[in-house]
Scaffold this active site. Structure first.
Site, PDB file in Angstrom:
ATOM      1  N   GLU A 287       0.885  -1.172   0.000  1.00 43.54           N
ATOM      2  CA  GLU A 287       0.000   0.000   0.000  1.00 43.54           C
ATOM      3  C   GLU A 287       0.913   1.209   0.000  1.00 43.54           C
ATOM      4  O   GLU A 287       1.694   1.407   0.923  1.00 43.54           O
ATOM      5  CB  GLU A 287      -0.936  -0.033   1.209  1.00 43.54           C
ATOM      6  CG  GLU A 287      -2.089   0.950   1.084  1.00 43.54           C
ATOM      7  CD  GLU A 287      -1.775   2.291   1.709  1.00 43.54           C
ATOM      8  OE1 GLU A 287      -1.376   3.213   0.957  1.00 43.54           O
ATOM      9  OE2 GLU A 287      -1.907   2.419   2.930  1.00 43.54           O
ATOM     10  N   CYS A 321      -1.969   8.211   4.497  1.00 48.29           N
ATOM     11  CA  CYS A 321      -2.008   7.941   3.061  1.00 48.29           C
ATOM     12  C   CYS A 321      -3.369   8.276   2.481  1.00 48.29           C
ATOM     13  O   CYS A 321      -3.512   8.479   1.280  1.00 48.29           O
ATOM     14  CB  CYS A 321      -1.627   6.495   2.780  1.00 48.29           C
ATOM     15  SG  CYS A 321      -2.480   5.301   3.810  1.00 48.29           S
TER      16      CYS A 321
END
Length: 522
Positions: A287, A321
């Site tokens: 990720e 994020c």
């Protein structure tokens, strides 16, 4: 001290906690600070291990506060951790899956029981406010529970296949890979270490965890939970040290069967490319960040939009994020939106995040602090900084910076596409929604995205066209942030993720297992 009542904190309940929460947290901060300054070990083959050198961890809240000393692991330590995990794999994977689930549920319960201590440490270690820190700890436990549920509900993913006759017995089973490396980031030091580690373990793999050098303390507390829950020696191992030494050695090791990495696009792509050089393909669950847009229609509720953007842009100092870093707002409502966004942002208290009234803490480290100064200098020169855009030296000896809103930044400027990972949001107006959509999608990332409109047709159009893995519509609690296991899956498209499968949903834990078809005739 009397036994504390359990209080569950999620990202969607951050505004309405139990009054006892603050009492418990304040007590835990005092207790945590009393234990600072110790030397903490690595954990390999069920034993504590020290290295010839250590590194100190100072709090970004107060650079005079040494939280602890941690081992500067070496390639030898990594090799030993992988070897002991490999040796433990046969027994752990061969154990009845019900026993693995029971042990991991115990680990999740211990994390919940230790909520306030772990939250207090995390708050000082990385600068999360108390509610964000407590939410991270509870999410760690819930991710583990969610993956245990998946194993139970699917009978450890053992399923019958079609058979040619009564004499043919065909079956699909999923089996673990072996040694799994988890390389976790600083921003969610509980959930993004314990979540993947828990998934790998309950699936039957053995784990080597390497946390970010900014957050070894939280990872040690997580290690204690796994140990105390009864995870056998060698099944879970904890190594600390630099990315180039410890992290790269893990990625290069031929006996590492799979890797979970959360962090930057550049490092994630490096790991993917490096890992592909092995003898055969091995899974990498990566990720890799985001450049998350919010589009605001002229039919939006502007109060919802302003609150949602503020919370997503500046929660954890923009170091998520999933943070909202780009806003495209229709010109008809842009002035109203900007007025409300600036007003809400002006009410943010920045300071020591363990103090109840402070919503924003410091950025994580000197690198982020210097990046902020570089970015805001560029933004002052090329756009209109309508709020913030300065460091806050007056707040003390920590990495404190102001939440920053930028208008009129040229659309070809690099910071529309570069992930800053800081409390900075850029805003522009638009006339045509199709053009706004094109701009929103015109980045290499595709993690989260937000939309505000009270028109059902517009909502469906947005859902049909936006390129991201996690979508939110009219979410004032967070325009692009706030996923919770079982409620929102969390995984990215394009440069934000390597597998197309998201955590906290139906397809995650299976990634830690490989399929085998079994046919028995007779």
């Amino acid at each position: 001290m009397s036994e504390r009542k359990h209080i569950k904190v999620t990202y969607s309940t951050l505004a309405s906690p139990d009054p006892l929460l603050h009492e418990y947290f304040d007590e835990s901060v005092v207790e945590a600070k009393a234990g600072f300054g110790k030397t903490f070990p690595m954990y390999i083959n069920g034993e504590e291990r020290t290295a010839s050198q250590t590194f100190e961890k100072r709090s970004p809240v107060d650079l005079d506060l040494v939280m602890g000393y941690f081992q500067k692991g070496t390639a030898e330590d990594v090799n030993d951790a992988v070897a002991t995990a490999k040796a433990a794999f046969l027994a752990w994977s061969g154990r009845p899956w019900q026993e693995r689930v029971a042990i991991m549920r115990k680990a999740a319960d211990l994390i919940s029981e230790r909520l306030f201590h772990m939250g207090a440490v995390m708050s000082l270690e990385i600068g999360k406010n108390r509610l964000e820190a407590l939410g991270d700890v509870e999410e760690t436990a819930d991710l583990i529970r969610y993956n245990c549920d998946a194993i139970e509900q699917n009978d450890n993913f053992s399923r019958p296949l079609l058979s040619e006759s009564d004499k043919h017995h065909n079956r699909s089973v999923l089996k673990p890979y072996g040694v799994w490396a988890v390389i976790s980031p600083f921003n969610f030091p509980g959930a993004l270490a314990g979540g993947p580690a828990g998934a790998a373990l309950v699936a039957g793999n053995c784990v080597v965890l390497k946390p970010a050098t900014d957050t070894p303390y939280t990872a040690w507390l997580l290690t204690e939970c796994f140990r105390d829950a009864g995870v056998p020696a060698g099944v879970f191992n904890f190594v600390t040290g630099g990315g180039r030494s410890v992290g790269q050695t893990l990625v290069d090791h031929p006996d590492v069967a799979g890797v979970t990495f959360t962090g930057s696009y550049d490092v994630g792509m490096h790991i993917l490319r490096t890992f592909a050089q092995g003898r055969y393909p091995r899974p990498v669950i990566a990720e890799m960040g985001g450049k998350n847009p919010t589009i605001i229609s002229k039919k939006a509720d502007i109060d919802k939009a302003a609150m949602g953007v503020m919370r997503s842009a500046f929660g954890l100092q923009g170091q998520k994020c999933s943070a909202c870093s780009r806003v495209y707002v229709h010109n008809d409502v842009k002035d109203e939106f900007m007025t409300k966004l600036v007003d809400l942002t002006s009410q943010i208290n920045v300071g020591d995040p363990t103090v109840k009234d402070n919503w924003m803490g410091p950025v994580a480290n000197m690198g982020a602090y210097e990046d902020y100064k570089e970015f805001v200098a560029d933004l002052h020169a090329n756009g209109d900084v309508v709020f913030g855009g300065k460091i806050l030296e007056e707040l003390g000896n920590g990495y404190f910076v102001a939440p920053t809103i930028v208008d009129n930044l040229p659309l070809d400027h690099r910071l529309w596409k570069q992930e800053m990972f800081l409390p900075i949001v850029t805003v522009t107006g638009y006339e045509d929604m199709d053009k706004a959509m094109k701009m929103a999608n015109d980045v290499e990332y595709g993690l989260t995205a937000g939309f505000f409109s009270e028109d059902d047709d517009e909502v469906q159009w947005w859902l049909d066209n936006i390129e991201a893995g996690v979508l939110y519509v009219n979410r004032s609690s967070g325009a692009t942030t706030g996923a919770w296991p079982g409620y929102q899956s969390f995984g990215g498209w394009k440069g934000s993720g390597s597998t197309g499968k998201a955590a906290g949903s139906f397809y995650y834990v299976q990634q830690y297992m490989k399929e085998q078809s079994q046919t028995i005739v007779g």
